[in-house]
Write a protein that holds these residues in place. Structure first.
Motif, PDB file in Angstrom:
ATOM      1  N   GLY A 200       0.835  -1.239   0.183  1.00 55.16           N
ATOM      2  CA  GLY A 200       0.028  -0.051   0.031  1.00 55.16           C
ATOM      3  C   GLY A 200       0.781   1.291   0.065  1.00 55.16           C
ATOM      4  N   GLU A 201       2.009   1.028   0.751  1.00 52.60           N
ATOM      5  CA  GLU A 201       2.842   2.347   0.810  1.00 52.60           C
ATOM      6  C   GLU A 201       3.763   2.514  -0.614  1.00 52.60           C
ATOM      7  OE1 GLU A 201       3.859   2.487   5.533  1.00 52.60           O
ATOM      8  OE2 GLU A 201       5.130   1.279   4.005  1.00 52.60           O
ATOM      9  N   ILE A 202       3.979   1.365  -1.198  1.00 51.56           N
ATOM     10  CA  ILE A 202       4.598   1.563  -2.591  1.00 51.56           C
ATOM     11  C   ILE A 202       3.374   2.256  -3.581  1.00 51.56           C
ATOM     12  CG2 ILE A 202       5.254   0.309  -4.733  1.00 51.56           C
ATOM     13  CD1 ILE A 202       6.364  -1.764  -2.600  1.00 51.56           C
ATOM     14  N   ALA A 203       2.262   1.944  -3.415  1.00 51.18           N
ATOM     15  CA  ALA A 203       1.007   2.594  -4.360  1.00 51.18           C
ATOM     16  C   ALA A 203       1.160   3.960  -3.938  1.00 51.18           C
ATOM     17  CB  ALA A 203      -0.117   1.994  -3.873  1.00 51.18           C
ATOM     18  N   ARG A 204       0.999   4.339  -2.778  1.00 53.99           N
ATOM     19  CA  ARG A 204       0.945   5.662  -2.594  1.00 53.99           C
ATOM     20  C   ARG A 204       2.235   6.591  -2.919  1.00 53.99           C
ATOM     21  NH1 ARG A 204      -1.671   7.599   2.138  1.00 53.99           N
ATOM     22  NH2 ARG A 204       0.429   8.410   3.088  1.00 53.99           N
ATOM     23  N   ARG A 215      -7.359   7.484  -8.286  1.00 56.90           N
ATOM     24  CA  ARG A 215      -8.403   7.638  -6.901  1.00 56.90           C
ATOM     25  C   ARG A 215      -8.118   6.465  -6.175  1.00 56.90           C
ATOM     26  NH1 ARG A 215     -13.745   6.929 -10.103  1.00 56.90           N
ATOM     27  NH2 ARG A 215     -14.255   6.538  -7.836  1.00 56.90           N
ATOM     28  N   LEU A 216      -7.070   6.676  -5.476  1.00 48.82           N
ATOM     29  CA  LEU A 216      -6.521   5.578  -4.810  1.00 48.82           C
ATOM     30  C   LEU A 216      -6.734   5.508  -3.138  1.00 48.82           C
ATOM     31  CD1 LEU A 216      -4.153   3.172  -4.359  1.00 48.82           C
ATOM     32  CD2 LEU A 216      -2.442   5.252  -3.886  1.00 48.82           C
ATOM     33  N   SER A 217      -7.194   4.201  -2.891  1.00 52.41           N
ATOM     34  CA  SER A 217      -7.232   4.261  -1.435  1.00 52.41           C
ATOM     35  C   SER A 217      -6.613   2.899  -0.833  1.00 52.41           C
ATOM     36  CB  SER A 217      -8.726   4.411  -0.959  1.00 52.41           C
ATOM     37  OG  SER A 217      -9.562   3.174  -1.424  1.00 52.41           O
ATOM     38  N   VAL A 218      -6.111   2.943   0.433  1.00 52.08           N
ATOM     39  CA  VAL A 218      -5.681   1.894   0.973  1.00 52.08           C
ATOM     40  C   VAL A 218      -6.294   1.448   2.321  1.00 52.08           C
ATOM     41  CG1 VAL A 218      -3.282   0.974   1.983  1.00 52.08           C
ATOM     42  CG2 VAL A 218      -3.096   2.470   0.245  1.00 52.08           C
ATOM     43  N   ILE A 219      -6.639   0.190   2.282  1.00 52.09           N
ATOM     44  CA  ILE A 219      -7.272  -0.340   3.521  1.00 52.09           C
ATOM     45  C   ILE A 219      -6.087  -0.993   4.333  1.00 52.09           C
ATOM     46  CG2 ILE A 219      -9.029  -1.948   4.406  1.00 52.09           C
ATOM     47  CD1 ILE A 219     -10.230  -0.107   2.416  1.00 52.09           C
ATOM     48  N   PRO A 220      -5.641  -0.099   5.460  1.00 50.04           N
ATOM     49  CA  PRO A 220      -4.641  -0.374   6.115  1.00 50.04           C
ATOM     50  C   PRO A 220      -4.759  -1.582   7.045  1.00 50.04           C
ATOM     51  CG  PRO A 220      -5.940   1.250   7.205  1.00 50.04           C
ATOM     52  CD  PRO A 220      -7.021   0.935   6.037  1.00 50.04           C
ATOM     53  N   GLU A 397       9.178   8.850   4.114  1.00 43.43           N
ATOM     54  CA  GLU A 397       8.436   9.274   5.329  1.00 43.43           C
ATOM     55  C   GLU A 397       7.243   9.629   4.961  1.00 43.43           C
ATOM     56  OE1 GLU A 397       8.723   9.193   8.579  1.00 43.43           O
ATOM     57  OE2 GLU A 397      10.342   7.710   8.259  1.00 43.43           O
ATOM     58  N   PRO A 398       6.957  10.647   4.239  1.00 42.46           N
ATOM     59  CA  PRO A 398       5.527  11.149   3.874  1.00 42.46           C
ATOM     60  C   PRO A 398       4.447  10.065   3.381  1.00 42.46           C
ATOM     61  CG  PRO A 398       7.130  12.373   2.593  1.00 42.46           C
ATOM     62  CD  PRO A 398       7.627  11.309   3.128  1.00 42.46           C
ATOM     63  N   PHE A 399       4.791   8.993   2.978  1.00 39.32           N
ATOM     64  CA  PHE A 399       4.232   7.977   2.301  1.00 39.32           C
ATOM     65  C   PHE A 399       3.797   6.878   3.382  1.00 39.32           C
ATOM     66  CE2 PHE A 399       6.607  10.182  -0.978  1.00 39.32           C
ATOM     67  CZ  PHE A 399       5.675  10.491  -1.497  1.00 39.32           C
ATOM     68  N   LEU A 400       4.438   6.811   4.303  1.00 39.57           N
ATOM     69  CA  LEU A 400       4.380   5.670   5.535  1.00 39.57           C
ATOM     70  C   LEU A 400       2.980   5.707   6.049  1.00 39.57           C
ATOM     71  CD1 LEU A 400       7.933   5.596   7.226  1.00 39.57           C
ATOM     72  CD2 LEU A 400       7.033   4.313   4.967  1.00 39.57           C
ATOM     73  N   LEU A 401       2.405   4.395   6.189  1.00 37.07           N
ATOM     74  CA  LEU A 401       1.167   4.560   6.931  1.00 37.07           C
ATOM     75  C   LEU A 401       1.299   3.986   8.424  1.00 37.07           C
ATOM     76  CD1 LEU A 401      -0.785   2.638   3.912  1.00 37.07           C
ATOM     77  CD2 LEU A 401      -1.383   4.963   4.897  1.00 37.07           C
ATOM     78  N   TYR A 402       2.455   3.414   8.787  1.00 35.39           N
ATOM     79  CA  TYR A 402       2.661   2.959  10.155  1.00 35.39           C
ATOM     80  C   TYR A 402       3.698   3.323  10.729  1.00 35.39           C
ATOM     81  CZ  TYR A 402      -0.294  -0.187   7.171  1.00 35.39           C
ATOM     82  OH  TYR A 402      -1.229  -0.701   6.383  1.00 35.39           O
TER      83      TYR A 402
END
Length: 402
Positions: A200-204, A215-220, A397-402
């Motif tokens: 998901g972070e690669i996608a972002r 129109r991207l969303s990541v279900i974390p 860093e700006p693309f990390l979800l965790y």
């Protein structure tokens, strides 16, 4: 006895299987009652690794999602079941549990991105495949190609996130030199060989860098921490590809897979793929003595002979080097690869061929190849890329979800 029974009733974990510590994107989507898909006709990009915490296929789960309709499936390299090792995978049909028959499109071979025809009438694409944390593992490229097409057609793109199995903290190896024409299906992102990102972070990151406007969303994930290895998550290990049997192989893959372009075996057809390299002509004991001098952390080397049952040197008695992980938290696969490659170069100058052109694309660096061919020592080559990995850790860093 009555007291013992009462205690057991008070501690259900003693008699029931423990819940996984981590919930993947498909688990979270189910907890949300599939609200992210309500009213949509969608396609699913997945394979055998797309399972929930109980091991149920995402394809089966989403086929039964109320208020939404799955109308197509898409499979990456190795096919929907993850068993194929051919250079192309055929499309076909998939019978759903409710009796419906939907197309199953291959995204490996002649067609590597969904076409307009495949996506006709689709409102959203869902991606659920387990990556293994290495730039040249092709599932992330399949995701990127599909994301680009979704952006072009203004189709929503939903990533069901999964853990990076070799942790989200470790970053190592060359950043892909896109400006040198090395970008390809096997190395598509300007990131290090071991990147420490989830899918998901690669996608972002890709959506931003390529200015896709998708129109991207990541279900974390829930419960995942960057320091976690896959076996810390409590999730079932599903072999992501035919030659990736366990976490140990995945741990060394970011380094040892650099030999895929060469003329030696990386252990396909042995019990320990990517934990062993070999060739009939290899002076394994001498190479072991050479690499031991480097005092590489977290790994032990020993000479070991196998007869591979497939791939390079199939059916031949093959002398090689077995690598045993002794401390995965300090091991550096790119360092191991570089020390082994330079030892092979120096000891077998007339027999070992690193496969310069394909190796450059795989490793992602013409500088690596140039220094290797010029006779540079392993440490000199490694030092070229140490700062790159550190810079990337800041850039991501700006693309990390965790």
């Amino acid at each position: 006895m009555k007291i013992l029974l009462a205690l057991l009733l008070l501690v259900p974990g003693r008699i029931q299987a423990e819940e996984p510590l981590v919930r993947t994107g498909i688990d979270v989507l189910q907890e949300r009652n599939f609200r992210d898909l309500k009213g949509k006709r969608f396609g699913l990009i997945t394979n055998q690794t797309g399972v929930d915490a109980k091991g149920v296929l995402t394809a089966r789960i989403l086929a039964a999602a109320t208020g939404a309709e799955m109308v197509a499936l898409f499979a990456p390299e190795h096919g929907f079941k993850g068993l194929l090792e051919s250079t192309s995978v055929a499309s076909g049909r998939y019978l759903l549990p409710d009796g419906r028959d939907i197309p199953l499109y291959s995204l490996y071979g002649g067609t590597r991105a969904p076409t307009n025809k495949m996506l006709k009438g689709i409102d959203a694409l869902v991606f659920d495949i387990q990556d293994i944390g290495t730039r040249f593992y092709t599932y992330a490229t399949t995701m990127a190609y599909a994301l680009e097409k979704a952006a072009e057609l203004e189709i929503e793109f939903i990533v069901l996130d999964r853990p990076n199995p070799i942790t989200g903290k470790k970053v190592e190896g060359p950043v892909l030199e896109i400006g040198d024409g090395l970008r390809s299906f096997i190395s598509y992102f300007e990131i290090p060989t071991r990147h420490g990102l989830t899918i998901g972070e690669i996608a972002r990151l890709h959506n931003f860098r390529e200015k896709l406007g998708a129109r991207l969303s990541v279900i974390p994930l829930k419960g995942w921490r960057r320091k976690m290895w896959f076996d810390d998550t409590g999730l079932p290990w599903v072999r992501p590809s035919p030659n990736m049997p366990n976490l140990a192989s995945a741990t060394l893959y970011p380094g040892i897979a650099g030999f895929e372009a060469s003329n030696i075996s990386v252990g396909r057809g042995t019990p320990i793929p990517f934990l062993w390299i070999g060739a009939p002509w290899m002076k394994a004991s001498k190479i072991v003595r050479l690499v031991k001098k480097a005092k590489l952390k977290g790994v032990r080397f020993e000479a070991k002979t196998y007869t591979p049952t497939k791939s390079v040197f199939k059916g031949e008695k093959t002398h090689g080097i077995k690598m045993t992980i002794t401390d995965r938290n300090v091991i550096k696969p790119f360092h191991i690869f570089t020390h082994l490659a330079t030892a092979l170069r120096d000891l077998h100058p007339d027999q070992f061929d690193i496969g310069s052109d394909r190796s450059s694309r795989l490793i992602g660096s013409k500088r690596f190849t140039a220094h290797y061919l010029s006779g540079s020592k392993a440490k000199e080559i490694i030092d070229l890329f140490e700062n790159e990995a550190a810079r990337f850790k800041a850039q991501r860093e700006p693309f990390l979800l965790y």
